[in-house]
Write an enzyme that holds these catalytic residues in place. Sequence first.
Site, mmCIF file in Angstrom:
data_model
loop_
_atom_site.group_PDB
_atom_site.id
_atom_site.type_symbol
_atom_site.label_atom_id
_atom_site.label_comp_id
_atom_site.label_asym_id
_atom_site.label_seq_id
_atom_site.Cartn_x
_atom_site.Cartn_y
_atom_site.Cartn_z
ATOM 1 N N SER A 13 10.536 35.822 27.775
ATOM 2 C CA SER A 13 10.427 35.061 26.801
ATOM 3 C C SER A 13 10.692 33.593 27.397
ATOM 4 O O SER A 13 9.909 32.431 27.328
ATOM 5 C CB SER A 13 11.131 35.210 25.294
ATOM 6 O OG SER A 13 10.602 34.339 24.482
ATOM 7 N N GLY A 139 20.951 24.568 26.111
ATOM 8 C CA GLY A 139 20.847 23.543 25.240
ATOM 9 C C GLY A 139 20.375 24.352 24.109
ATOM 10 O O GLY A 139 19.882 25.693 24.191
ATOM 11 N N LYS A 194 29.124 30.962 22.646
ATOM 12 C CA LYS A 194 28.451 30.665 21.602
ATOM 13 C C LYS A 194 27.663 31.999 21.068
ATOM 14 O O LYS A 194 27.447 32.191 19.841
ATOM 15 C CB LYS A 194 27.543 29.456 21.293
ATOM 16 C CG LYS A 194 26.505 29.495 22.380
ATOM 17 C CD LYS A 194 25.246 30.313 22.043
ATOM 18 C CE LYS A 194 24.048 30.421 23.108
ATOM 19 N NZ LYS A 194 22.946 31.148 22.958
ATOM 20 N N ASP A 247 23.944 23.907 20.721
ATOM 21 C CA ASP A 247 23.392 25.457 20.816
ATOM 22 C C ASP A 247 24.099 26.392 19.907
ATOM 23 O O ASP A 247 23.817 27.343 19.343
ATOM 24 C CB ASP A 247 23.744 25.608 22.272
ATOM 25 C CG ASP A 247 22.778 26.894 22.741
ATOM 26 O OD1 ASP A 247 21.950 27.002 21.847
ATOM 27 O OD2 ASP A 247 22.893 27.051 24.022
ATOM 28 N N THR A 251 22.403 28.759 17.047
ATOM 29 C CA THR A 251 22.300 30.187 17.528
ATOM 30 C C THR A 251 22.900 31.006 16.167
ATOM 31 O O THR A 251 22.698 32.025 15.990
ATOM 32 C CB THR A 251 23.059 30.614 18.664
ATOM 33 O OG1 THR A 251 22.274 29.771 19.871
ATOM 34 C CG2 THR A 251 23.031 31.942 19.387
#
Length: 284
Positions: A13, A139, A194, A247, A251
């Site tokens: 993706s 990012g 993250k 980010d 997320t």
Amino acid sequence: MKIDKVAMIGAGSWGTALALVLARKNIRVALWDRDADHIANLVRDRENKRHQPDHPFPESLEVTDDLGAAVQGAGCVVMVVPSHGYRAVFRELWPQLSDGTLVVSAVKGIEVDSGMTMTEIMDEENKGRKRLHFCVLSGPSFAAEVADCQPTAVTAACVDPEAAEQVQQLFAAEYFRVYAASDVKGLEISSAMKNVIAIGAGICDGLGYGLNTRAALITRGLAEIARMGVAMGAQPQTFAGLGGLGDLVLTCTGDLSRNRTVGLKLGSGLTLEEVLAQMTMVAE
């Protein structure tokens, strides 16, 4: 150095979305994947129906399962393969890299066995034998929205400021803003860690906790990521930027987040094995 060709290593993706950013600027892109059947489908359909449907490939985008052909003549190579297979792919790729090549990692993960970031893996495998510029592109950027040309901002980092600016200029588009930086370590640490906080945020949501809880987790999670990153030599300001706070928020809150989805399903009572069996894409 003018870059006439980019090799995109990984036709998932994110690799497809980044290839589209470049090819739409009429930059020649070779999109590579090891899965010959997947590549055959891309060749036939001229789009990635599995991961990025309804986005036809521009003429400047070619697809191949021949790694040598993909890299030949490429002034920039972008690595977009899962972290657990990163070293093996780079080791196979390395003999075909020329001095001066920009090698950009667009992978948000850490190698499990070694604890190394992706640029550390490349540096270890290179052993200083070739003059390569290792960069990071990271990012708040869901691949589907990048493919849809939604306004997005990311950071390109390299210890060599000229190389960072090259990556910045290469990827810059009307809808894709790139900022140049030098803190490679901070960008990689924040982009990997993250994911852990995002799984936790998903678990909280899956358990039925409210927005207060999520905000607390994001804020204190950022503090922990920053403390760890600084202890490892990163620059504190990196964690307040796009690759850190930006980010992390995306997320932890976005419905397109794979890691938040993992957490949501864990919080709802599924086992990790059941969750991963339901997923078609890698959650780092």
